[in-house]
Motif scaffolding. Structure first.
Motif, PDB file in Angstrom:
ATOM      1  N   TYR A 265       0.829  -1.203   0.000  1.00  0.00           N
ATOM      2  CA  TYR A 265       0.000   0.000   0.000  1.00  0.00           C
ATOM      3  C   TYR A 265       0.868   1.259   0.000  1.00  0.00           C
ATOM      4  O   TYR A 265       1.952   1.274   0.579  1.00  0.00           O
ATOM      5  CB  TYR A 265      -0.894   0.029   1.244  1.00  0.00           C
ATOM      6  N   VAL A 266       0.333   2.316  -0.617  1.00  0.00           N
ATOM      7  CA  VAL A 266       0.983   3.631  -0.587  1.00  0.00           C
ATOM      8  C   VAL A 266       0.230   4.487   0.419  1.00  0.00           C
ATOM      9  O   VAL A 266      -0.993   4.621   0.340  1.00  0.00           O
ATOM     10  CB  VAL A 266       0.975   4.301  -1.971  1.00  0.00           C
ATOM     11  N   VAL A 267       0.981   5.048   1.363  1.00  0.00           N
ATOM     12  CA  VAL A 267       0.410   5.876   2.421  1.00  0.00           C
ATOM     13  C   VAL A 267       0.916   7.295   2.236  1.00  0.00           C
ATOM     14  O   VAL A 267       2.104   7.518   2.006  1.00  0.00           O
ATOM     15  CB  VAL A 267       0.833   5.342   3.811  1.00  0.00           C
ATOM     16  N   THR A 268       0.002   8.265   2.325  1.00  0.00           N
ATOM     17  CA  THR A 268       0.384   9.673   2.211  1.00  0.00           C
ATOM     18  C   THR A 268      -0.308  10.468   3.301  1.00  0.00           C
ATOM     19  O   THR A 268      -1.111   9.937   4.062  1.00  0.00           O
ATOM     20  CB  THR A 268       0.045  10.239   0.815  1.00  0.00           C
ATOM     21  N   ARG A 269       0.024  11.738   3.333  1.00  0.00           N
ATOM     22  CA  ARG A 269      -0.577  12.658   4.305  1.00  0.00           C
ATOM     23  C   ARG A 269      -1.156  13.830   3.502  1.00  0.00           C
ATOM     24  O   ARG A 269      -0.598  14.222   2.486  1.00  0.00           O
ATOM     25  CB  ARG A 269       0.526  13.147   5.247  1.00  0.00           C
ATOM     26  N   SER A 270      -2.251  14.383   3.950  1.00  0.00           N
ATOM     27  CA  SER A 270      -2.860  15.504   3.238  1.00  0.00           C
ATOM     28  C   SER A 270      -1.961  16.734   3.320  1.00  0.00           C
ATOM     29  O   SER A 270      -1.027  16.795   4.124  1.00  0.00           O
ATOM     30  CB  SER A 270      -4.239  15.818   3.820  1.00  0.00           C
ATOM     31  N   ASN A 271      -2.224  17.729   2.474  1.00  0.00           N
ATOM     32  CA  ASN A 271      -1.405  18.947   2.423  1.00  0.00           C
ATOM     33  C   ASN A 271      -1.314  19.655   3.760  1.00  0.00           C
ATOM     34  O   ASN A 271      -0.317  20.304   4.054  1.00  0.00           O
ATOM     35  CB  ASN A 271      -1.957  19.920   1.377  1.00  0.00           C
ATOM     36  N   ASP A 272      -2.344  19.568   4.577  1.00  0.00           N
ATOM     37  CA  ASP A 272      -2.331  20.266   5.865  1.00  0.00           C
ATOM     38  C   ASP A 272      -1.636  19.455   6.957  1.00  0.00           C
ATOM     39  O   ASP A 272      -1.670  19.816   8.124  1.00  0.00           O
ATOM     40  CB  ASP A 272      -3.752  20.620   6.302  1.00  0.00           C
ATOM     41  N   GLY A 273      -0.966  18.331   6.560  1.00  0.00           N
ATOM     42  CA  GLY A 273      -0.248  17.524   7.538  1.00  0.00           C
ATOM     43  C   GLY A 273      -1.155  16.656   8.373  1.00  0.00           C
ATOM     44  O   GLY A 273      -0.797  16.261   9.470  1.00  0.00           O
ATOM     45  N   GLY A 274      -2.336  16.345   7.859  1.00  0.00           N
ATOM     46  CA  GLY A 274      -3.312  15.551   8.607  1.00  0.00           C
ATOM     47  C   GLY A 274      -2.886  14.105   8.798  1.00  0.00           C
ATOM     48  O   GLY A 274      -1.752  13.720   8.532  1.00  0.00           O
ATOM     49  N   LYS A 275      -3.830  13.303   9.237  1.00  0.00           N
ATOM     50  CA  LYS A 275      -3.580  11.897   9.544  1.00  0.00           C
ATOM     51  C   LYS A 275      -3.213  11.124   8.269  1.00  0.00           C
ATOM     52  O   LYS A 275      -3.831  11.304   7.229  1.00  0.00           O
ATOM     53  CB  LYS A 275      -4.836  11.302  10.185  1.00  0.00           C
ATOM     54  N   PRO A 276      -2.207  10.237   8.351  1.00  0.00           N
ATOM     55  CA  PRO A 276      -1.846   9.430   7.180  1.00  0.00           C
ATOM     56  C   PRO A 276      -3.002   8.535   6.739  1.00  0.00           C
ATOM     57  O   PRO A 276      -3.807   8.105   7.555  1.00  0.00           O
ATOM     58  CB  PRO A 276      -0.671   8.586   7.682  1.00  0.00           C
ATOM     59  N   ARG A 277      -3.050   8.272   5.409  1.00  0.00           N
ATOM     60  CA  ARG A 277      -4.120   7.434   4.866  1.00  0.00           C
ATOM     61  C   ARG A 277      -3.605   6.657   3.656  1.00  0.00           C
ATOM     62  O   ARG A 277      -2.643   7.076   2.997  1.00  0.00           O
ATOM     63  CB  ARG A 277      -5.318   8.287   4.465  1.00  0.00           C
ATOM     64  N   VAL A 278      -4.243   5.558   3.347  1.00  0.00           N
ATOM     65  CA  VAL A 278      -3.899   4.745   2.182  1.00  0.00           C
ATOM     66  C   VAL A 278      -4.483   5.409   0.940  1.00  0.00           C
ATOM     67  O   VAL A 278      -5.678   5.727   0.905  1.00  0.00           O
ATOM     68  CB  VAL A 278      -4.438   3.306   2.328  1.00  0.00           C
ATOM     69  N   VAL A 279      -3.645   5.620  -0.088  1.00  0.00           N
ATOM     70  CA  VAL A 279      -4.128   6.232  -1.328  1.00  0.00           C
ATOM     71  C   VAL A 279      -4.045   5.281  -2.515  1.00  0.00           C
ATOM     72  O   VAL A 279      -4.624   5.564  -3.564  1.00  0.00           O
ATOM     73  CB  VAL A 279      -3.378   7.542  -1.655  1.00  0.00           C
ATOM     74  N   ALA A 280      -3.315   4.179  -2.375  1.00  0.00           N
ATOM     75  CA  ALA A 280      -3.215   3.231  -3.490  1.00  0.00           C
ATOM     76  C   ALA A 280      -2.863   1.847  -2.962  1.00  0.00           C
ATOM     77  O   ALA A 280      -2.163   1.707  -1.966  1.00  0.00           O
ATOM     78  CB  ALA A 280      -2.154   3.686  -4.486  1.00  0.00           C
ATOM     79  N   THR A 281      -3.374   0.830  -3.664  1.00  0.00           N
ATOM     80  CA  THR A 281      -3.023  -0.554  -3.386  1.00  0.00           C
ATOM     81  C   THR A 281      -2.225  -1.055  -4.585  1.00  0.00           C
ATOM     82  O   THR A 281      -2.741  -1.113  -5.702  1.00  0.00           O
ATOM     83  CB  THR A 281      -4.279  -1.428  -3.194  1.00  0.00           C
ATOM     84  N   LEU A 282      -0.951  -1.373  -4.352  1.00  0.00           N
ATOM     85  CA  LEU A 282      -0.095  -1.865  -5.439  1.00  0.00           C
ATOM     86  C   LEU A 282      -0.218  -3.382  -5.586  1.00  0.00           C
ATOM     87  O   LEU A 282      -0.145  -3.906  -6.691  1.00  0.00           O
ATOM     88  CB  LEU A 282       1.361  -1.463  -5.187  1.00  0.00           C
ATOM     89  N   VAL A 283      -0.351  -4.077  -4.460  1.00  0.00           N
ATOM     90  CA  VAL A 283      -0.545  -5.535  -4.478  1.00  0.00           C
ATOM     91  C   VAL A 283      -1.699  -5.838  -3.539  1.00  0.00           C
ATOM     92  O   VAL A 283      -1.679  -5.466  -2.367  1.00  0.00           O
ATOM     93  CB  VAL A 283       0.729  -6.286  -4.017  1.00  0.00           C
ATOM     94  N   ASN A 284      -2.700  -6.521  -4.053  1.00  0.00           N
ATOM     95  CA  ASN A 284      -3.864  -6.899  -3.259  1.00  0.00           C
ATOM     96  C   ASN A 284      -3.587  -8.244  -2.581  1.00  0.00           C
ATOM     97  O   ASN A 284      -3.101  -9.176  -3.236  1.00  0.00           O
ATOM     98  CB  ASN A 284      -5.089  -7.014  -4.173  1.00  0.00           C
ATOM     99  N   PRO A 285      -3.882  -8.387  -1.297  1.00  0.00           N
ATOM    100  CA  PRO A 285      -3.654  -9.677  -0.630  1.00  0.00           C
ATOM    101  C   PRO A 285      -4.391 -10.841  -1.294  1.00  0.00           C
ATOM    102  O   PRO A 285      -3.938 -11.983  -1.210  1.00  0.00           O
ATOM    103  CB  PRO A 285      -4.173  -9.445   0.795  1.00  0.00           C
ATOM    104  N   ALA A 286      -5.480 -10.555  -1.985  1.00  0.00           N
ATOM    105  CA  ALA A 286      -6.221 -11.615  -2.677  1.00  0.00           C
ATOM    106  C   ALA A 286      -5.391 -12.259  -3.785  1.00  0.00           C
ATOM    107  O   ALA A 286      -5.689 -13.371  -4.234  1.00  0.00           O
ATOM    108  CB  ALA A 286      -7.519 -11.051  -3.256  1.00  0.00           C
ATOM    109  N   ASP A 287      -4.314 -11.577  -4.216  1.00  0.00           N
ATOM    110  CA  ASP A 287      -3.446 -12.121  -5.268  1.00  0.00           C
ATOM    111  C   ASP A 287      -2.478 -13.187  -4.753  1.00  0.00           C
ATOM    112  O   ASP A 287      -1.705 -13.743  -5.534  1.00  0.00           O
ATOM    113  CB  ASP A 287      -2.647 -10.995  -5.935  1.00  0.00           C
TER     114      ASP A 287
END
Length: 196
Positions: free
Chosen positions: A117-139
């Motif tokens: 997963y790719v984790v980022t933070r919003s421009n205002d420095g808010g709480k980190p969040r997942v923005v993309a799944t590169l590999v799904n566990p179902a794979d």
């Protein structure tokens, strides 16, 4: 008997007390020199500091987001999700680092599949969040290597050639790269599966 031309100088012969006195004096000089160090040459530095503006502190959001504070889209039932590996870097060129995390359920037995997963933070420095799944566990993939360099995510993934291969024994290896292009993560490397 002939007398020497130079008078007898008994004080020039060394005795143990002379060596003790010399050693004590040298030790005193060394101790004093460590205590009484001269100040660094600051005349030029002081002038430079007065002329130069104060260094700016880095913005709070320049540190990579911590994946330990993120809720990943993973169904783990009674066990917790565990961040197995992580790597950070600026993936989208905005000057702020993102974190790529390899996460799986903390299963007591077997080889649980990983999600990447790719984790980022919003421009205002808010709480980190997942923005993309590169590999799904179902794979049913397991990431053995992970790195971020020059905006590229690289991973070595173990997988299975068929559903009949037991979870304990992956038999395929892929080296995969992803890069941010046109608002999405795109795999730069076609899948070149190698048999393990």
């Amino acid at each position: 008997m002939q007398h020497p031309a130079v008078p007898d100088l008994s004080h020039t012969h060394t005795r143990p007390i002379h060596w003790v006195a010399t050693a004590t004096a040298v030790a005193g000089v060394v101790a004093l020199s460590s205590v009484l160090q001269p100040d660094a040459a600051t005349a030029a530095q002081s002038a430079d500091k007065a002329a130069a503006p104060a260094p700016k502190t880095a913005p709070a959001h320049s540190t990579p987001p911590d994946p330990a504070t993120v809720a990943f889209p993973l169904e783990c039932g009674p066990v917790k999700a565990v961040v197995q590996k992580k790597a950070s870097g600026d993936l989208d060129g905005d000057g702020r680092p993102e974190t790529v995390a390899v996460v799986h359920c903390d299963a007591p037995m077997g080889t649980p599949p990983d999600g990447v997963y790719v984790v980022t933070r919003s421009n205002d420095g808010g709480k980190p969040r997942v923005v993309a799944t590169l590999v799904n566990p179902a794979d049913r993939r397991t990431a053995t290597e992970l790195s971020v360099r020059d905006g590229v995510v690289r991973a070595t993934l173990l997988g299975y050639s068929s559903a009949d291969v037991p979870s304990c024994c992956p038999d395929v290896t892929d080296d995969v790269k992803w890069r941010w292009k046109n608002g999405a993560f795109v795999s730069d490397t076609p899948s070149h599966a190698r048999t393990v």
